[in-house]
Design a protein around this motif. Structure first.
Motif, PDB file in Angstrom:
ATOM      1  N   CYS A 117       3.777   7.677 -10.892  1.00  0.00           N
ATOM      2  CA  CYS A 117       4.681   7.990  -9.271  1.00  0.00           C
ATOM      3  C   CYS A 117       4.119   9.420  -9.298  1.00  0.00           C
ATOM      4  N   TRP A 118       5.005   9.574  -7.260  1.00  0.00           N
ATOM      5  CA  TRP A 118       4.036  11.201  -7.459  1.00  0.00           C
ATOM      6  C   TRP A 118       6.419  11.976  -8.148  1.00  0.00           C
ATOM      7  N   LYS A 119       6.753  13.002  -8.178  1.00  0.00           N
ATOM      8  CA  LYS A 119       7.680  13.691  -8.163  1.00  0.00           C
ATOM      9  C   LYS A 119       7.892  14.917  -7.840  1.00  0.00           C
ATOM     10  N   THR A 120       9.037  14.947  -6.974  1.00  0.00           N
ATOM     11  CA  THR A 120       9.540  16.443  -6.716  1.00  0.00           C
ATOM     12  C   THR A 120       9.848  17.226  -8.038  1.00  0.00           C
ATOM     13  N   GLN A 158       5.312  21.347  -3.139  1.00  0.00           N
ATOM     14  CA  GLN A 158       6.553  21.167  -4.599  1.00  0.00           C
ATOM     15  C   GLN A 158       6.123  20.003  -5.313  1.00  0.00           C
ATOM     16  N   VAL A 159       5.225  18.794  -5.195  1.00  0.00           N
ATOM     17  CA  VAL A 159       4.923  17.293  -5.756  1.00  0.00           C
ATOM     18  C   VAL A 159       4.195  17.316  -6.486  1.00  0.00           C
ATOM     19  N   MET A 160       4.289  16.306  -8.020  1.00  0.00           N
ATOM     20  CA  MET A 160       2.972  15.660  -8.797  1.00  0.00           C
ATOM     21  C   MET A 160       2.737  15.152  -8.947  1.00  0.00           C
ATOM     22  N   ILE A 161       2.270  14.305  -9.596  1.00  0.00           N
ATOM     23  CA  ILE A 161       1.934  13.181 -10.378  1.00  0.00           C
ATOM     24  C   ILE A 161       2.254  13.112 -11.844  1.00  0.00           C
ATOM     25  N   VAL A 162       2.971  11.822 -12.178  1.00  0.00           N
ATOM     26  CA  VAL A 162       3.783  12.143 -13.600  1.00  0.00           C
ATOM     27  C   VAL A 162       3.053  10.528 -14.386  1.00  0.00           C
ATOM     28  N   GLY A 163       2.585  10.532 -15.417  1.00  0.00           N
ATOM     29  CA  GLY A 163       2.859   9.604 -15.351  1.00  0.00           C
ATOM     30  C   GLY A 163       1.177   8.400 -15.983  1.00  0.00           C
ATOM     31  N   TRP A 164       0.314   9.749 -15.282  1.00  0.00           N
ATOM     32  CA  TRP A 164      -1.202   9.185 -15.304  1.00  0.00           C
ATOM     33  C   TRP A 164      -1.459   8.316 -16.610  1.00  0.00           C
ATOM     34  N   PRO A 165      -2.094   7.988 -16.955  1.00  0.00           N
ATOM     35  CA  PRO A 165      -2.508   7.466 -18.734  1.00  0.00           C
ATOM     36  C   PRO A 165      -3.890   8.083 -19.204  1.00  0.00           C
ATOM     37  N   ASP A 166      -3.892   8.551 -20.428  1.00  0.00           N
ATOM     38  CA  ASP A 166      -4.400   9.189 -21.160  1.00  0.00           C
ATOM     39  C   ASP A 166      -6.429   8.691 -20.943  1.00  0.00           C
ATOM     40  N   ASN A 167      -6.232   7.027 -20.922  1.00  0.00           N
ATOM     41  CA  ASN A 167      -7.744   7.132 -20.756  1.00  0.00           C
ATOM     42  C   ASN A 167      -8.447   7.082 -19.911  1.00  0.00           C
ATOM     43  N   ILE A 168      -7.669   7.714 -18.570  1.00  0.00           N
ATOM     44  CA  ILE A 168      -8.444   7.852 -17.185  1.00  0.00           C
ATOM     45  C   ILE A 168      -8.676   8.946 -17.212  1.00  0.00           C
ATOM     46  N   SER A 169      -9.846   9.475 -15.845  1.00  0.00           N
ATOM     47  CA  SER A 169      -9.478  10.920 -16.080  1.00  0.00           C
ATOM     48  C   SER A 169      -9.231  11.369 -14.904  1.00  0.00           C
ATOM     49  N   ASN A 203      -1.907   7.430  -1.711  1.00  0.00           N
ATOM     50  CA  ASN A 203      -1.571   7.957  -0.389  1.00  0.00           C
ATOM     51  C   ASN A 203       0.260   7.722   0.296  1.00  0.00           C
ATOM     52  N   SER A 204       0.297   6.464   0.363  1.00  0.00           N
ATOM     53  CA  SER A 204       1.308   5.742   0.905  1.00  0.00           C
ATOM     54  C   SER A 204       2.972   6.871   0.059  1.00  0.00           C
ATOM     55  N   GLY A 205       2.247   7.333  -1.363  1.00  0.00           N
ATOM     56  CA  GLY A 205       3.874   7.402  -2.013  1.00  0.00           C
ATOM     57  C   GLY A 205       3.241   8.937  -1.394  1.00  0.00           C
ATOM     58  N   LEU A 206       2.393   9.666  -1.498  1.00  0.00           N
ATOM     59  CA  LEU A 206       2.536  11.088  -1.037  1.00  0.00           C
ATOM     60  C   LEU A 206       3.307  11.493   0.025  1.00  0.00           C
ATOM     61  N   ARG A 207       2.801  10.441   0.958  1.00  0.00           N
ATOM     62  CA  ARG A 207       3.631  10.461   2.345  1.00  0.00           C
ATOM     63  C   ARG A 207       4.616  10.409   2.618  1.00  0.00           C
ATOM     64  N   LYS A 208       5.425   9.280   1.755  1.00  0.00           N
ATOM     65  CA  LYS A 208       6.752   8.814   1.526  1.00  0.00           C
ATOM     66  C   LYS A 208       8.159  10.295   1.110  1.00  0.00           C
ATOM     67  N   ILE A 209       6.764  11.287  -0.230  1.00  0.00           N
ATOM     68  CA  ILE A 209       8.005  11.977  -0.696  1.00  0.00           C
ATOM     69  C   ILE A 209       7.334  13.108  -0.063  1.00  0.00           C
ATOM     70  N   THR A 210       6.363  13.258   0.993  1.00  0.00           N
ATOM     71  CA  THR A 210       6.509  14.987   0.998  1.00  0.00           C
ATOM     72  C   THR A 210       7.220  14.905   2.786  1.00  0.00           C
TER      73      THR A 210
END
Length: 337
Positions: free
Chosen positions: A305-308, A267-278, A239-246
């Motif tokens: 992390c969050w990415k624009t 227009q942001v999204m999460i990148v690098g989410w591990p495959d073994n965690i839904s 949440n803190s990362g989302l507030r910072k980037i938006t």
């Protein structure tokens, strides 16, 4: 010195004598341990203490008896006498320097009779003095660390000599001891618990710690608390990362409506989410603590992390999503009205 050559019979007699003495020594030690165990139980019962408490006091007390100096020292007696004067009390660490500087000549001028009287007076005072010994937390940690290191070395040596494999778990039995659980395995069974038993060592040690402190309820509660803390930490960093980037101080992660409320809106999204965690709300994810800790580490190191998104990336993502919706690969989850 001439070399003496013993006969076969003499060597056999000498060896038999040594073995007999060794057996007698071991028997005497066993008897002493049995007597100590009986005495421990008797003391614990008579004074309403736990056996562990009595054993701890006996162990620490033994060290005190070995290290205590019982013979009074003349210089200590002189310093004690001077410290009884009101002007010398509560001088702190500078007291000794002051005594040496101001009273060295007075100490040297003491007669034999005066020294004997002063020494006797000091000896009588030490007998009446109440002393206490405190075992610091640091000394306990050092004791545990050094003992476990010695045990690990012995177990590794045992494996080299005999091929025996060992798994060792150590945890604290009291909240007064800031000790993290310790796991040790020899090389042959290093991955046994995880690969064969499907048990994570840190999970096991965590539950073991809770059980040691609070019993069966504590084992479950301790594990649940750690899982809950890990989830809360991940929620906070997301949440803190989302507030910072938006730049929106009130926005929160929307798991169910992630595409519409997060990606399309900001227009942001999460990148690098591990495959073994839904990729769902963490409260619905498996409660395996190692997975949550790994996920937190990924966020903390900014691997996840969050990415624009650029306009091209956003357009491409929308097209891919529309194709998946048409093919039925995913469903469009709409808010209930």
């Amino acid at each position: 010195r001439p070399k003496v050559t013993m006969s076969k019979e003499a060597r056999a007699t000498l060896t038999a004598g040594r073995r007999a003495k060794s057996r007698q020594f071991k028997v005497a030690l066993d008897e002493a341990w049995n007597q100590l165990g009986d005495a421990t139980k008797t003391i614990a019962s008579a004074h309403h203490k736990s056996i562990r408490h009595v054993q701890n006091e006996l162990y620490i007390g033994h060290g005190i008896l070995r290290s205590r100096c019982t013979k009074p020292n003349m210089w200590n007696a002189f310093c004690w006498k001077k410290n009884q004067d009101s002007e010398n009390r509560n001088q702190g660490r500078d007291t000794l320097k002051q005594l040496v500087r101001e009273h060295k000549d007075e100490y040297s001028a003491l007669s034999k009779e005066e020294r004997e009287v002063l020494l006797k007076e000091y000896a009588d005072w030490t007998k009446m003095k109440t002393t206490g010994t405190r075992t610091s937390t640091k000394s306990k940690i050092i004791d545990i660390t050094q003992t476990l290191k010695a045990v690990e070395n012995e177990l590794n040596s045992l494996r080299c000599r005999t091929g025996a494999e060992t798994i060792l778990y150590t945890t604290r039995g009291s909240t007064n001891l800031p000790l993290r659980g310790v796991t040790f395995t020899t090389e042959g069974v290093e991955h046994f618990m995880h690969s064969v038993m499907s048990i994570d060592n840190q999970d096991l040690v965590s539950k073991m710690e809770g059980f040691a402190i609070q019993g069966i309820k504590g084992a479950a509660k301790n594990h649940q608390d750690r899982v809950s803390d890990a989830r809360s930490a991940i929620h906070e960093i997301i949440n803190s990362g989302l507030r910072k980037i938006t730049g929106d101080p009130r926005v929160n992660m929307q798991w169910t409506h992630y595409f519409r409320n997060i990606i399309q809106r900001y227009q942001v999204m999460i990148v690098g989410w591990p495959d073994n965690i839904s990729f769902v709300n963490l409260s619905k994810v498996s409660s395996a603590l190692p997975e949550l800790e790994r996920l937190f580490d990924l966020w903390d190191t900014r691997i996840t992390c969050w990415k624009t998104l650029t306009d091209e990336e956003f357009t491409k993502m929308c097209q891919e999503r529309n194709e998946k919706l048409k093919s039925g690969e995913i469903e469009d989850i709409r808010r209930r009205t």
